[in-house]
Design an enzyme around this catalytic site. Structure first.
Site, PDB file in Angstrom:
ATOM      1  N   ARG A  45       2.192  -6.593   9.385  1.00 44.38           N
ATOM      2  CA  ARG A  45       1.410  -5.476  10.124  1.00 44.38           C
ATOM      3  C   ARG A  45       1.900  -5.605  11.561  1.00 44.38           C
ATOM      4  O   ARG A  45       1.884  -4.405  11.977  1.00 44.38           O
ATOM      5  CB  ARG A  45       0.014  -5.866   9.752  1.00 44.38           C
ATOM      6  N   TYR A  51     -12.049  -2.753  -3.986  1.00 47.53           N
ATOM      7  CA  TYR A  51     -12.700  -3.019  -2.821  1.00 47.53           C
ATOM      8  C   TYR A  51     -14.232  -2.727  -2.941  1.00 47.53           C
ATOM      9  O   TYR A  51     -14.910  -2.326  -1.721  1.00 47.53           O
ATOM     10  CB  TYR A  51     -12.284  -1.704  -1.795  1.00 47.53           C
ATOM     11  N   GLU A  56      -9.186 -10.278  -8.498  1.00 45.47           N
ATOM     12  CA  GLU A  56      -8.252  -9.203  -8.325  1.00 45.47           C
ATOM     13  C   GLU A  56      -6.979  -9.318  -9.070  1.00 45.47           C
ATOM     14  O   GLU A  56      -6.578  -8.247  -9.845  1.00 45.47           O
ATOM     15  CB  GLU A  56      -7.743  -9.027  -6.766  1.00 45.47           C
ATOM     16  N   LYS A  64       0.862  -1.249  -0.070  1.00 43.65           N
ATOM     17  CA  LYS A  64      -0.090  -0.159   0.031  1.00 43.65           C
ATOM     18  C   LYS A  64       0.815   1.287   0.034  1.00 43.65           C
ATOM     19  O   LYS A  64       2.149   1.355   0.268  1.00 43.65           O
ATOM     20  CB  LYS A  64      -0.706  -0.107   1.230  1.00 43.65           C
ATOM     21  N   ARG A 111      -2.065 -14.547   3.616  1.00 40.39           N
ATOM     22  CA  ARG A 111      -2.750 -13.876   4.739  1.00 40.39           C
ATOM     23  C   ARG A 111      -2.145 -14.003   6.053  1.00 40.39           C
ATOM     24  O   ARG A 111      -2.198 -13.014   6.896  1.00 40.39           O
ATOM     25  CB  ARG A 111      -4.196 -14.469   4.851  1.00 40.39           C
ATOM     26  N   THR A 138      -6.227  -7.573  10.062  1.00 42.71           N
ATOM     27  CA  THR A 138      -6.450  -6.212   9.449  1.00 42.71           C
ATOM     28  C   THR A 138      -5.824  -5.012  10.615  1.00 42.71           C
ATOM     29  O   THR A 138      -5.455  -4.058   9.934  1.00 42.71           O
ATOM     30  CB  THR A 138      -7.956  -5.951   9.356  1.00 42.71           C
ATOM     31  N   ASN A 173      -2.346   0.290   6.940  1.00 42.26           N
ATOM     32  CA  ASN A 173      -1.655  -1.075   7.274  1.00 42.26           C
ATOM     33  C   ASN A 173      -0.903  -1.712   6.331  1.00 42.26           C
ATOM     34  O   ASN A 173      -0.863  -3.185   6.382  1.00 42.26           O
ATOM     35  CB  ASN A 173      -2.888  -1.899   7.820  1.00 42.26           C
ATOM     36  N   HIS A 200      -1.865  -5.389   1.244  1.00 44.29           N
ATOM     37  CA  HIS A 200      -2.955  -6.060   0.987  1.00 44.29           C
ATOM     38  C   HIS A 200      -2.799  -7.460   0.403  1.00 44.29           C
ATOM     39  O   HIS A 200      -1.788  -7.478  -0.300  1.00 44.29           O
ATOM     40  CB  HIS A 200      -3.787  -5.252  -0.404  1.00 44.29           C
TER      41      HIS A 200
HETATM   42  P1  RTP Z   1      -7.001  -5.750   2.722  1.00 48.14           P
HETATM   43  O1  RTP Z   1      -8.260  -6.078   2.028  1.00 48.14           O
HETATM   44  O2  RTP Z   1      -6.677  -4.329   2.398  1.00 48.14           O
HETATM   45  O3  RTP Z   1      -5.894  -6.857   2.429  1.00 48.14           O
HETATM   46  O4  RTP Z   1      -7.271  -5.749   4.251  1.00 48.14           O
HETATM   47  P2  RTP Z   1      -8.013  -6.891   5.049  1.00 48.14           P
HETATM   48  O5  RTP Z   1      -8.639  -7.975   4.135  1.00 48.14           O
HETATM   49  O6  RTP Z   1      -7.307  -7.515   6.213  1.00 48.14           O
HETATM   50  O7  RTP Z   1      -9.380  -6.029   5.664  1.00 48.14           O
HETATM   51  P3  RTP Z   1     -10.585  -5.807   4.897  1.00 48.14           P
HETATM   52  O8  RTP Z   1     -12.041  -6.100   5.878  1.00 48.14           O
HETATM   53  O9  RTP Z   1     -10.982  -6.321   3.470  1.00 48.14           O
HETATM   54  O10 RTP Z   1     -10.451  -4.238   4.770  1.00 48.14           O
HETATM   55  C1  RTP Z   1     -10.093  -3.350   3.768  1.00 48.14           C
HETATM   56  C2  RTP Z   1      -9.103  -2.351   4.401  1.00 48.14           C
HETATM   57  O11 RTP Z   1      -9.996  -1.445   4.784  1.00 48.14           O
HETATM   58  C3  RTP Z   1      -9.463  -0.783   5.959  1.00 48.14           C
HETATM   59  N1  RTP Z   1     -10.240  -0.943   6.944  1.00 48.14           N
HETATM   60  N2  RTP Z   1     -10.745   0.085   7.557  1.00 48.14           N
HETATM   61  N3  RTP Z   1     -13.143  -0.168  10.455  1.00 48.14           N
HETATM   62  C4  RTP Z   1     -12.176   0.467   9.651  1.00 48.14           C
HETATM   63  O12 RTP Z   1     -12.078   1.572   9.608  1.00 48.14           O
HETATM   64  C5  RTP Z   1     -11.625  -0.343   8.614  1.00 48.14           C
HETATM   65  N4  RTP Z   1     -11.956  -1.660   8.393  1.00 48.14           N
HETATM   66  C6  RTP Z   1     -11.128  -1.898   7.474  1.00 48.14           C
HETATM   67  C7  RTP Z   1      -8.237  -1.341   6.380  1.00 48.14           C
HETATM   68  O13 RTP Z   1      -7.135  -0.689   5.416  1.00 48.14           O
HETATM   69  C8  RTP Z   1      -8.268  -2.557   5.651  1.00 48.14           C
HETATM   70  O14 RTP Z   1      -6.829  -3.149   5.148  1.00 48.14           O
HETATM   71 MG    MG Z   2      -9.650  -7.506   2.181  1.00 45.34          MG
END
Ligand code: RTP
Ligand code: MG
Length: 150
Positions: free
Chosen positions: A104, A51, A128, A11, A87, A93, A114, A117
């Site tokens: 992370r 997203y 993707e 990122k 992962r 996350t 963070n 991705h």
């Molecule tokens: P990513 O898709 O970026 O790999 O992250 P992830 O699967 O661990 O988490 P995801 O639920 O897919 O969320 C995507 C990204 O959105 C931001 N986020 N902010 N509550 C919040 O403020 C919140 N929740 C998620 C994070 O940057 C997360 O990586």
């Molecule tokens: Mg995700």
């Protein structure tokens, strides 16, 4: 073989923290194979699509802005169970919940920045990869695998 690929992106904060090399290094050390790699400024359009599953979440617009705030490194990694293992290497996350030894857990402190991705399932990975890369940009084809090390 498509099931053995994942989409990983460093990122914008990860690029600014100078963590590209170490992230690539850990995936290589683990034994995964790099088959796609590019540094790019992602458009908001691409990121909204990327997203899309989060389009109704309150953080969606902020997330798209953050991801377009600077260049990202988009990568495709290949290997056995690379989606799941990728992962695990990332951590949770929220960096607060991420163990030391994960990207992370080691490189950041807030969820909104963070570092990395990674696709969360084989289906997401396929979606993707085709969103971010043309087939011709992935090096697994004839002529792409000359062996120079003996
Ligand atoms: P990513 O898709 O970026 O790999 O992250 P992830 O699967 O661990 O988490 P995801 O639920 O897919 O969320 C995507 C990204 O959105 C931001 N986020 N902010 N509550 C919040 O403020 C919140 N929740 C998620 C994070 O940057 C997360 O990586
Ligand atoms: Mg995700």
């Amino acid at each position: 073989i498509a099931a053995r690929r994942t989409f990983i992106a460093v990122k914008p904060d990860g690029v600014q923290r100078r963590r590209v090399g170490e992230i690539v290094q850990r995936f290589e050390k683990k034994g995964f194979k790099l088959v796609g790699f590019k540094l790019m400024q992602a458009s908001k359009e691409l990121l909204r699509e990327h997203y899309w599953e989060h389009r109704n979440r309150p953080f969606y617009n902020k997330l798209v802005s953050y991801m377009s705030s600077g260049p990202v490194v988009a990568m495709v990694w290949q290997g056995l169970d690379v989606v799941k293992t990728g992962r695990k290497m990332m951590g949770q996350t929220n960096p607060t919940n991420s163990l030391p030894g994960t990207f992370r857990g080691d490189f950041c402190v807030i969820m909104g920045k963070n570092v990395i991705h990674g696709s969360d399932s084989v289906e997401s990975a396929q979606r993707e990869i085709s969103l971010w890369f043309k087939e011709s940009e992935l090096c697994e084809r004839e002529g792409c695998s000359a062996k120079w090390i003996y």
